[in-house]
Design a protein around this motif. Structure first.
Motif, PDB file in Angstrom:
ATOM      1  N   GLY A  81      -8.860  -1.769  -1.938  1.00  0.00           N
ATOM      2  CA  GLY A  81      -9.844  -1.033  -2.723  1.00  0.00           C
ATOM      3  C   GLY A  81     -11.154  -1.774  -2.820  1.00  0.00           C
ATOM      4  N   ALA A  82     -11.108  -3.113  -2.717  1.00  0.00           N
ATOM      5  CA  ALA A  82     -12.319  -3.922  -2.777  1.00  0.00           C
ATOM      6  C   ALA A  82     -12.056  -5.256  -2.094  1.00  0.00           C
ATOM      7  CB  ALA A  82     -12.748  -4.156  -4.223  1.00  0.00           C
ATOM      8  N   LEU A  83     -13.080  -5.756  -1.420  1.00  0.00           N
ATOM      9  CA  LEU A  83     -13.056  -7.083  -0.795  1.00  0.00           C
ATOM     10  C   LEU A  83     -14.228  -7.862  -1.369  1.00  0.00           C
ATOM     11  CD1 LEU A  83     -12.389  -5.447   2.566  1.00  0.00           C
ATOM     12  CD2 LEU A  83     -11.082  -7.499   1.986  1.00  0.00           C
ATOM     13  N   VAL A  84     -13.947  -8.728  -2.330  1.00  0.00           N
ATOM     14  CA  VAL A  84     -14.984  -9.449  -3.057  1.00  0.00           C
ATOM     15  C   VAL A  84     -15.009 -10.888  -2.580  1.00  0.00           C
ATOM     16  CG1 VAL A  84     -15.842 -10.151  -5.316  1.00  0.00           C
ATOM     17  CG2 VAL A  84     -14.678  -7.942  -5.051  1.00  0.00           C
ATOM     18  N   GLY A  85     -16.159 -11.308  -2.064  1.00  0.00           N
ATOM     19  CA  GLY A  85     -16.310 -12.669  -1.578  1.00  0.00           C
ATOM     20  C   GLY A  85     -17.312 -13.453  -2.390  1.00  0.00           C
ATOM     21  N   ALA A  86     -17.526 -14.694  -1.988  1.00  0.00           N
ATOM     22  CA  ALA A  86     -18.485 -15.559  -2.675  1.00  0.00           C
ATOM     23  C   ALA A  86     -19.877 -14.940  -2.611  1.00  0.00           C
ATOM     24  CB  ALA A  86     -18.495 -16.942  -2.033  1.00  0.00           C
ATOM     25  N   GLY A  87     -20.554 -14.968  -3.743  1.00  0.00           N
ATOM     26  CA  GLY A  87     -21.903 -14.422  -3.820  1.00  0.00           C
ATOM     27  C   GLY A  87     -21.964 -12.959  -4.195  1.00  0.00           C
ATOM     28  N   ASP A  88     -20.831 -12.263  -4.196  1.00  0.00           N
ATOM     29  CA  ASP A  88     -20.834 -10.837  -4.538  1.00  0.00           C
ATOM     30  C   ASP A  88     -20.920 -10.619  -6.041  1.00  0.00           C
ATOM     31  OD1 ASP A  88     -20.637 -10.098  -1.870  1.00  0.00           O
ATOM     32  OD2 ASP A  88     -18.453  -9.976  -1.905  1.00  0.00           O
ATOM     33  N   ALA A  89     -20.252 -11.461  -6.813  1.00  0.00           N
ATOM     34  CA  ALA A  89     -20.276 -11.367  -8.268  1.00  0.00           C
ATOM     35  C   ALA A  89     -21.261 -12.397  -8.825  1.00  0.00           C
ATOM     36  CB  ALA A  89     -18.880 -11.594  -8.834  1.00  0.00           C
ATOM     37  N   MET A  90     -21.519 -12.306 -10.125  1.00  0.00           N
ATOM     38  CA  MET A  90     -22.442 -13.256 -10.753  1.00  0.00           C
ATOM     39  C   MET A  90     -21.953 -14.689 -10.594  1.00  0.00           C
ATOM     40  SD  MET A  90     -25.325 -13.409 -12.369  1.00  0.00           S
ATOM     41  CE  MET A  90     -25.516 -11.708 -12.944  1.00  0.00           C
ATOM     42  N   ARG A  91     -20.639 -14.884 -10.728  1.00  0.00           N
ATOM     43  CA  ARG A  91     -20.027 -16.193 -10.527  1.00  0.00           C
ATOM     44  C   ARG A  91     -18.838 -16.032  -9.583  1.00  0.00           C
ATOM     45  NH1 ARG A  91     -18.448 -18.015 -16.443  1.00  0.00           N
ATOM     46  NH2 ARG A  91     -17.827 -15.802 -16.461  1.00  0.00           N
ATOM     47  N   ALA A 125       0.831  -1.204   0.000  1.00  0.00           N
ATOM     48  CA  ALA A 125       0.000   0.000   0.000  1.00  0.00           C
ATOM     49  C   ALA A 125       0.866   1.256   0.000  1.00  0.00           C
ATOM     50  CB  ALA A 125      -0.938  -0.012   1.206  1.00  0.00           C
ATOM     51  N   GLU A 126       1.960   1.234   0.762  1.00  0.00           N
ATOM     52  CA  GLU A 126       2.863   2.390   0.823  1.00  0.00           C
ATOM     53  C   GLU A 126       3.518   2.667  -0.520  1.00  0.00           C
ATOM     54  OE1 GLU A 126       5.512   1.311   3.924  1.00  0.00           O
ATOM     55  OE2 GLU A 126       4.060   1.741   5.542  1.00  0.00           O
ATOM     56  N   ARG A 127       3.669   1.645  -1.322  1.00  0.00           N
ATOM     57  CA  ARG A 127       4.264   1.815  -2.653  1.00  0.00           C
ATOM     58  C   ARG A 127       3.225   2.232  -3.705  1.00  0.00           C
ATOM     59  NH1 ARG A 127       9.085  -2.672  -3.469  1.00  0.00           N
ATOM     60  NH2 ARG A 127       9.947  -2.520  -1.361  1.00  0.00           N
ATOM     61  N   GLY A 128       2.019   2.452  -3.272  1.00  0.00           N
ATOM     62  CA  GLY A 128       0.989   2.934  -4.183  1.00  0.00           C
ATOM     63  C   GLY A 128       0.392   1.876  -5.079  1.00  0.00           C
ATOM     64  N   ILE A 129       0.526   0.608  -4.696  1.00  0.00           N
ATOM     65  CA  ILE A 129      -0.033  -0.489  -5.488  1.00  0.00           C
ATOM     66  C   ILE A 129      -1.465  -0.757  -5.017  1.00  0.00           C
ATOM     67  CG2 ILE A 129       0.187  -2.936  -6.051  1.00  0.00           C
ATOM     68  CD1 ILE A 129       3.226  -2.602  -5.607  1.00  0.00           C
ATOM     69  N   TYR A 130      -2.374  -0.817  -5.957  1.00  0.00           N
ATOM     70  CA  TYR A 130      -3.780  -1.082  -5.631  1.00  0.00           C
ATOM     71  C   TYR A 130      -3.910  -2.523  -5.127  1.00  0.00           C
ATOM     72  CZ  TYR A 130      -8.793  -1.841  -6.276  1.00  0.00           C
ATOM     73  OH  TYR A 130     -10.122  -2.142  -6.094  1.00  0.00           O
ATOM     74  N   LEU A 131      -4.629  -2.694  -4.029  1.00  0.00           N
ATOM     75  CA  LEU A 131      -4.815  -4.013  -3.432  1.00  0.00           C
ATOM     76  C   LEU A 131      -6.293  -4.382  -3.397  1.00  0.00           C
ATOM     77  CD1 LEU A 131      -2.428  -3.758  -0.342  1.00  0.00           C
ATOM     78  CD2 LEU A 131      -1.897  -4.587  -2.645  1.00  0.00           C
ATOM     79  N   GLY A 132      -6.567  -5.644  -3.629  1.00  0.00           N
ATOM     80  CA  GLY A 132      -7.925  -6.149  -3.512  1.00  0.00           C
ATOM     81  C   GLY A 132      -7.909  -7.591  -3.042  1.00  0.00           C
ATOM     82  N   VAL A 133      -9.067  -8.079  -2.640  1.00  0.00           N
ATOM     83  CA  VAL A 133      -9.217  -9.477  -2.236  1.00  0.00           C
ATOM     84  C   VAL A 133     -10.280 -10.121  -3.113  1.00  0.00           C
ATOM     85  CG1 VAL A 133      -9.998 -11.033  -0.406  1.00  0.00           C
ATOM     86  CG2 VAL A 133      -8.478  -9.128   0.154  1.00  0.00           C
ATOM     87  N   VAL A 134      -9.979 -11.319  -3.581  1.00  0.00           N
ATOM     88  CA  VAL A 134     -10.952 -12.142  -4.312  1.00  0.00           C
ATOM     89  C   VAL A 134     -10.988 -13.491  -3.607  1.00  0.00           C
ATOM     90  CG1 VAL A 134     -11.512 -13.282  -6.477  1.00  0.00           C
ATOM     91  CG2 VAL A 134     -10.588 -10.957  -6.506  1.00  0.00           C
ATOM     92  N   SER A 135     -12.064 -13.738  -2.887  1.00  0.00           N
ATOM     93  CA  SER A 135     -12.153 -14.908  -2.019  1.00  0.00           C
ATOM     94  C   SER A 135     -13.415 -15.707  -2.325  1.00  0.00           C
ATOM     95  CB  SER A 135     -12.187 -14.449  -0.550  1.00  0.00           C
ATOM     96  OG  SER A 135     -12.442 -15.525   0.324  1.00  0.00           O
ATOM     97  N   ASN A 136     -13.351 -17.008  -2.025  1.00  0.00           N
ATOM     98  CA  ASN A 136     -14.555 -17.832  -2.079  1.00  0.00           C
ATOM     99  C   ASN A 136     -15.196 -17.974  -0.706  1.00  0.00           C
ATOM    100  OD1 ASN A 136     -14.988 -18.282  -4.769  1.00  0.00           O
ATOM    101  ND2 ASN A 136     -13.831 -20.194  -4.859  1.00  0.00           N
TER     102      ASN A 136
END
Length: 221
Positions: free
Chosen positions: A133-143, A102-113
């Protein structure tokens, strides 16, 4: 273990959650066996749980429990909810790794089941939510993973498209399959190196044995 030395500088890094950033196997094992017991299935050993859990519940439970899968789901949720925050343990070096990125300015996200609500509760409990920037878990997206849908959702806040400059980091074949499906750079993060022939269908770019090793992988400058 370096699988490839060709590593594009990351504009974004997407992480799996369970057993990539936190040690969640004890809680998953406890809840899984509660569901199995309720459905009159034999209990799994800890090793069986580690080997068989990877897909999201909506993808895995119908095949395991048939038309009663929603009953099993509710039993799992009840058992998991009772203890998941009490049993929440970050992996060694995970917070330092995330803060450094994060300190290096890299965008971070989570993609979890993991179910999205549980995922975000755990991130809040650890004080990590603001790092992502986003925490995406199971059921959040269409698949769910391994489909690319949650990757697209996780990158939306950055207005970024998947590609080699997005690193996808996880500990299982499902994660590497998701990286391949979305065109991201696949990185395996787990203590054990790949076994011969383990990931033939979803090749990885790099293997790291721990979170702190990840910092050394970043290009200098």
């Amino acid at each position: 273990m370096v699988v490839s030395t060709t590593m594009p500088r990351p504009k974004a890094v997407l992480f799996d959650w369970d057993n990539t950033l936190i040690d969640s196997w004890p809680c998953i094992h406890k809840a899984m066996n509660a569901a199995l017991k309720a459905m009159d299935h034999p209990a799994w050993t800890f090793e069986e749980t580690r080997a068989r859990v990877g897909l999201s519940m909506r993808d895995a439970f119908p095949g395991l429990f048939g038309d009663r899968w929603e009953v099993a789901r509710d039993v799992f949720y009840t058992a998991f909810r009772e203890s998941h925050l009490d049993m929440l343990v970050p992996l060694d070096g995970a917070q330092i790794m995330l803060e450094t990125l994060a300190e290096r300015g890299i965008y971070l996200g989570v993609v979890s089941n993991k179910t999205g609500d549980f995922l975000r509760e755990e991130a809040d409990a650890l004080g990590w939510t603001g790092l992502f920037g986003a925490l995406v878990g199971a059921g959040d997206a269409m698949r769910d993973k391994p489909a690319p849908d949650p990757v697209l959702m996780a990158l939306e806040p950055a207005r970024m498209a998947p590609g080699p400059e997005v690193w996808f980091v996880g500990d299982t074949q499902v994660d590497l399959m998701c990286a391949k499906a979305s065109g991201c750079t696949a990185i395996l993060l787990r203590p054990a190196p790949p076994a011969p022939g383990e990931f033939i269908e979803c090749p990885l770019t790099h293997h790291l044995s721990g979170c702190l090793d990840f910092i050394g992988l970043l290009p200098k400058g």
